[in-house]
Design a protein around this motif. Structure first.
Motif, short mmCIF file in Angstrom:
data_model
loop_
_atom_site.label_atom_id
_atom_site.label_comp_id
_atom_site.label_asym_id
_atom_site.label_seq_id
_atom_site.Cartn_x
_atom_site.Cartn_y
_atom_site.Cartn_z
N MET A 1 71.94 77.87 11.71
CA MET A 1 71.85 76.74 12.63
C MET A 1 72.75 75.62 12.10
N ASP A 2 73.49 75.03 13.00
CA ASP A 2 74.37 73.91 12.65
C ASP A 2 73.53 72.64 12.53
N THR A 3 73.58 72.01 11.39
CA THR A 3 72.78 70.81 11.15
C THR A 3 73.57 69.52 11.34
N ASN A 4 74.80 69.62 11.79
CA ASN A 4 75.63 68.42 11.93
C ASN A 4 75.01 67.37 12.85
N ASN A 5 74.41 67.81 13.95
CA ASN A 5 73.79 66.86 14.88
C ASN A 5 72.59 66.17 14.22
N LEU A 6 71.80 66.93 13.49
CA LEU A 6 70.65 66.35 12.78
C LEU A 6 71.10 65.33 11.74
N LEU A 7 72.15 65.66 11.01
CA LEU A 7 72.67 64.75 9.99
C LEU A 7 73.28 63.50 10.62
N ARG A 8 73.93 63.66 11.76
CA ARG A 8 74.47 62.51 12.49
C ARG A 8 73.34 61.59 12.93
N GLN A 9 72.25 62.18 13.41
CA GLN A 9 71.09 61.39 13.81
C GLN A 9 70.53 60.62 12.62
N HIS A 10 70.48 61.26 11.47
CA HIS A 10 70.03 60.56 10.25
C HIS A 10 70.90 59.33 9.99
N ASP A 11 72.21 59.53 10.06
CA ASP A 11 73.14 58.42 9.81
C ASP A 11 72.92 57.28 10.80
N GLU A 12 72.73 57.62 12.06
CA GLU A 12 72.52 56.60 13.09
C GLU A 12 71.22 55.84 12.85
N MET A 13 70.16 56.57 12.49
CA MET A 13 68.87 55.91 12.24
C MET A 13 68.93 55.04 10.99
N LEU A 14 69.59 55.52 9.96
CA LEU A 14 69.73 54.72 8.74
C LEU A 14 70.56 53.48 8.99
N ASP A 15 71.57 53.59 9.84
CA ASP A 15 72.39 52.44 10.20
C ASP A 15 71.55 51.39 10.93
N LEU A 16 70.74 51.83 11.88
CA LEU A 16 69.88 50.89 12.61
C LEU A 16 68.86 50.26 11.67
N ALA A 17 68.29 51.05 10.78
CA ALA A 17 67.33 50.52 9.82
C ALA A 17 67.98 49.47 8.92
N ALA A 18 69.22 49.72 8.50
CA ALA A 18 69.94 48.75 7.67
C ALA A 18 70.20 47.45 8.44
N LYS A 19 70.52 47.58 9.70
CA LYS A 19 70.76 46.38 10.52
C LYS A 19 69.47 45.55 10.64
N ILE A 20 68.36 46.22 10.83
CA ILE A 20 67.07 45.51 10.90
C ILE A 20 66.74 44.92 9.54
N GLY A 21 66.96 45.69 8.50
CA GLY A 21 66.61 45.25 7.15
C GLY A 21 67.46 44.12 6.60
N GLN A 22 68.56 43.81 7.26
CA GLN A 22 69.40 42.71 6.78
C GLN A 22 68.72 41.35 6.96
N TYR A 23 67.73 41.28 7.83
CA TYR A 23 67.00 40.04 8.04
C TYR A 23 65.85 40.00 7.05
N GLN A 24 66.03 39.26 5.96
CA GLN A 24 65.09 39.34 4.86
C GLN A 24 64.30 38.07 4.59
N SER A 25 64.50 37.06 5.38
CA SER A 25 63.69 35.84 5.21
C SER A 25 62.91 35.59 6.49
N GLN A 26 61.85 34.83 6.35
CA GLN A 26 61.02 34.51 7.51
C GLN A 26 61.86 33.83 8.59
N LEU A 27 62.70 32.90 8.20
CA LEU A 27 63.53 32.18 9.17
C LEU A 27 64.52 33.11 9.86
N GLN A 28 65.16 34.00 9.09
CA GLN A 28 66.10 34.95 9.70
C GLN A 28 65.40 35.84 10.72
N VAL A 29 64.21 36.31 10.39
CA VAL A 29 63.46 37.17 11.30
C VAL A 29 63.08 36.39 12.56
#
Length: 134
Positions: A1-29
């Motif tokens: 089974m080709d896992t490239n699509n699954l790995l791409r999805q991982h990358d996309e989810m980690l990218d979104l999580a990083a974008k959310i996680g960049q807001y680290q103070s109460q004021l930023q959130v």
């Protein structure tokens, strides 16, 4: 089974999580709650699709593998994901909408670190331990 699509999805989810996680103070959130809410919705949608693919293709394929250890590993991953999926669902419900995020900014930051840390750990395990079994 080709896992490239699954790995791409991982990358996309980690990218979104990083974008959310960049807001680290109460004021930023608080100031960016609408953006965060949109990103969280995107992440939830991608995670839902990813889990659907795994449930339909990954776990069934590994469940019928001739190697009993691979079957057991697959069952363990599926069981663990149910717990993490519930934790993410609870998190998503708790912070559904910009107002809930802004009104609970400090707790949002703490919960986000915990849930996203668990998701990142899970994706790493899938990438290095589960998908190679396919």
């Amino acid at each position: 089974m080709d896992t490239n699509n699954l790995l791409r999805q991982h990358d996309e989810m980690l990218d979104l999580a990083a974008k959310i996680g960049q807001y680290q103070s109460q004021l930023q959130v608080q100031e960016n709650a609408a953006i965060i809410s949109n990103l969280l919705s995107q992440l939830a949608g991608k995670l839902k699709m990813h889990l659907m693919v795994e449930d339909q293709f990954v776990y069934p394929k590994l469940a019928i593998h001739s190697n009993a250890q691979i079957q057991k590993t697959s069952q363990n991953f599926a069981s663990e994901m149910g717990d993490l999926g519930k934790a993410f669902g609870d998190y998503k419900t708790k912070y559904l909408g910009a107002t809930k995020i802004a009104d609970n900014a400090d707790l949002f930051i703490t919960d986000t670190k915990a849930v996203f840390g668990a998701l990142a750990k899970r994706m790493d395990k899938e990438t290095h331990l589960l998908y190679p079994l396919l």
